[in-house]
Design a protein around this motif. Sequence first.
Motif, PDB file in Angstrom:
ATOM      1  N   ALA A 168       0.812  -1.039  -0.074  1.00 22.15           N
ATOM      2  CA  ALA A 168       0.107  -0.134  -0.076  1.00 22.15           C
ATOM      3  C   ALA A 168       0.951   1.051  -0.026  1.00 22.15           C
ATOM      4  CB  ALA A 168      -0.813  -0.019   1.041  1.00 22.15           C
ATOM      5  N   THR A 169       1.786   1.269   0.784  1.00 21.58           N
ATOM      6  CA  THR A 169       2.739   2.434   0.904  1.00 21.58           C
ATOM      7  C   THR A 169       3.505   2.564  -0.694  1.00 21.58           C
ATOM      8  OG1 THR A 169       3.144   1.966   3.138  1.00 21.58           O
ATOM      9  CG2 THR A 169       4.659   3.191   2.065  1.00 21.58           C
ATOM     10  N   LEU A 170       4.097   1.597  -1.123  1.00 23.27           N
ATOM     11  CA  LEU A 170       4.851   1.902  -2.518  1.00 23.27           C
ATOM     12  C   LEU A 170       3.696   2.084  -3.366  1.00 23.27           C
ATOM     13  CD1 LEU A 170       7.506  -1.023  -2.169  1.00 23.27           C
ATOM     14  CD2 LEU A 170       7.835   1.313  -2.193  1.00 23.27           C
ATOM     15  N   GLY A 171       2.527   1.523  -3.418  1.00 19.73           N
ATOM     16  CA  GLY A 171       1.649   1.895  -4.526  1.00 19.73           C
ATOM     17  C   GLY A 171       1.172   3.285  -4.388  1.00 19.73           C
ATOM     18  N   LEU A 172       1.085   3.789  -3.237  1.00 16.30           N
ATOM     19  CA  LEU A 172       0.679   5.098  -2.802  1.00 16.30           C
ATOM     20  C   LEU A 172       1.742   6.183  -3.654  1.00 16.30           C
ATOM     21  CD1 LEU A 172      -1.514   7.391  -1.459  1.00 16.30           C
ATOM     22  CD2 LEU A 172       0.396   7.049   0.498  1.00 16.30           C
ATOM     23  N   VAL A 173       2.961   5.612  -3.426  1.00 13.25           N
ATOM     24  CA  VAL A 173       4.352   6.563  -3.961  1.00 13.25           C
ATOM     25  C   VAL A 173       4.079   6.549  -5.514  1.00 13.25           C
ATOM     26  CG1 VAL A 173       6.629   6.762  -4.253  1.00 13.25           C
ATOM     27  CG2 VAL A 173       5.689   6.335  -1.861  1.00 13.25           C
ATOM     28  N   CYS A 174       3.714   5.330  -6.151  1.00 12.60           N
ATOM     29  CA  CYS A 174       3.690   5.168  -7.604  1.00 12.60           C
ATOM     30  C   CYS A 174       2.590   5.958  -8.036  1.00 12.60           C
ATOM     31  CB  CYS A 174       3.755   3.688  -7.931  1.00 12.60           C
ATOM     32  SG  CYS A 174       5.112   2.800  -7.432  1.00 12.60           S
ATOM     33  N   ILE A 318       6.077  -3.754  -9.724  1.00 10.71           N
ATOM     34  CA  ILE A 318       6.502  -3.240 -11.279  1.00 10.71           C
ATOM     35  C   ILE A 318       5.207  -3.514 -12.211  1.00 10.71           C
ATOM     36  CG2 ILE A 318       8.252  -3.410 -13.092  1.00 10.71           C
ATOM     37  CD1 ILE A 318      10.417  -3.447 -10.783  1.00 10.71           C
ATOM     38  N   LEU A 319       5.171  -4.904 -12.037  1.00 10.22           N
ATOM     39  CA  LEU A 319       4.220  -5.416 -13.115  1.00 10.22           C
ATOM     40  C   LEU A 319       2.581  -4.474 -12.758  1.00 10.22           C
ATOM     41  CD1 LEU A 319       4.710  -9.379 -12.875  1.00 10.22           C
ATOM     42  CD2 LEU A 319       5.159  -7.711 -14.768  1.00 10.22           C
ATOM     43  N   GLN A 320       2.514  -4.167 -11.760  1.00 12.34           N
ATOM     44  CA  GLN A 320       1.061  -3.414 -11.516  1.00 12.34           C
ATOM     45  C   GLN A 320       1.336  -2.201 -12.057  1.00 12.34           C
ATOM     46  OE1 GLN A 320      -1.389  -5.016 -10.415  1.00 12.34           O
ATOM     47  NE2 GLN A 320      -1.234  -6.332  -8.773  1.00 12.34           N
ATOM     48  N   LEU A 354      -3.693   2.789  -7.672  1.00 16.45           N
ATOM     49  CA  LEU A 354      -2.673   2.134  -7.104  1.00 16.45           C
ATOM     50  C   LEU A 354      -2.415   2.943  -5.810  1.00 16.45           C
ATOM     51  CD1 LEU A 354      -0.040   2.509 -10.118  1.00 16.45           C
ATOM     52  CD2 LEU A 354      -0.856   0.496  -8.987  1.00 16.45           C
ATOM     53  N   GLY A 355      -3.301   3.761  -5.405  1.00  9.24           N
ATOM     54  CA  GLY A 355      -2.692   4.659  -4.214  1.00  9.24           C
ATOM     55  C   GLY A 355      -4.016   4.749  -3.374  1.00  9.24           C
ATOM     56  N   ALA A 356      -4.752   5.988  -3.221  1.00  9.09           N
ATOM     57  CA  ALA A 356      -6.023   6.394  -2.937  1.00  9.09           C
ATOM     58  C   ALA A 356      -6.540   7.445  -3.590  1.00  9.09           C
ATOM     59  CB  ALA A 356      -5.507   6.559  -1.318  1.00  9.09           C
ATOM     60  N   THR A 357      -7.955   7.666  -2.933  1.00  8.11           N
ATOM     61  CA  THR A 357      -8.890   8.843  -3.499  1.00  8.11           C
ATOM     62  C   THR A 357      -8.155  10.152  -3.373  1.00  8.11           C
ATOM     63  OG1 THR A 357     -10.955   7.336  -3.248  1.00  8.11           O
ATOM     64  CG2 THR A 357     -11.055   9.923  -3.451  1.00  8.11           C
TER      65      THR A 357
END
Length: 403
Positions: A168-174, A318-320, A354-357
Amino acid sequence: MLHTIEIPDFPAVAAGIIVFFLGAFLTRRVAVLKNYNIPEPVAGGLAAALITWAAYSLFDVEIAFDLSTRDELLVVFFVTIGLNARISDLVAGGRMLGILLAVTIAFIILQNCVGLLGTLAFDLPRPVSVLLGSASLIGGHGTAIAWGPTIEAATGFEASAEIGIASATLGLVCAALIGGPIAKYLIDRHQLEAKADGGPVVGLPYESDGLEAGAVNHISIMRSILAIYIAIIIGYVVDEAIASAGLKLPLFVSCLLVAIAISNTVPMLFPNLPWPARTRALAVISDYSLSVFLAMSLMSMQLWTLAGLGGPLIGVLILQVLGTSLFIVFLFFRLMDSNYTAAVLSSGFAGFTLGATPTAIANMSSVTKRYGPAPLAFIILPMVSAFFVDLANALIIRYFVAL
């Protein structure tokens, strides 16, 4: 020996404002940040997170922030979105709302399929796929935290909770980094332009830094704050009623719906009453609450917790990110009519899938600051990402966990 520094609530808000201005400085001095629409709170928040990481790594100092006010700012922000909403826009955008919802549900399934491939490739328990997919990415930290212990209990995989939070943390950054570049690519390639609109929603343009006669004064600001607080008070009551009926929703959803309701009834009942919808004063409050919320969210990330979770996590993420980018450019943008609003929505779609609203809104805000308004995007995306998606995601997660 590790020494922890606790930053109380009030100084944490002050730090969030400082971090925002740090980001504003960086986006004005580093051309690539502004050219690719990286939001100021993202630039500043990531810089601050790197600083706290350095303090942890070099001096054994852990900096922890009290984020109580941050969550209140999220409610304020969504109320400003609701106050700006017009029923006519929602009716006009009904088709786009339906398409966005259908595409999002399909993408949740796709995201979990990518997570499932990751578990097969790295020999992980299959239920962990949702922690590498929609539970942590579309669902965010809250959903990841909720499902981590359940999956750990079912599989015996002790790192479930850590992988979910890290993802969730890395997704938020991406999410914060790819939304702007995707919108820039689509807008430049298709030579898209914004249509004139009746007033700002969120994301005041960069050129508005200078003074403009009558743009904002203390009365307009206080009128906007009063409308926001009335919506929040009624939203609390509605939220309690919904909870007592057995349906648990985030508070900001109830407040958003109340704000939409009163903003489309009060002006009709009292036509001579000044109303703050789509005024610069409300846009200032909207920008403030979103910017400080996002700055506080990113500056409080403990990046050192991700250091030992490489391999599977990085590979699947990376795939996501690649899958999300290709999905948006080649499918989502076209399904949403390939126009300027679709390009702005594309940056938002990257933000919340990938992150949040709030990340999605920040991405769209950064794009509209540079290219012009897209009010419909700010209405329909939160309706999907902050309301319908949570329900659909919960059902889909249960299916993949049972595989």
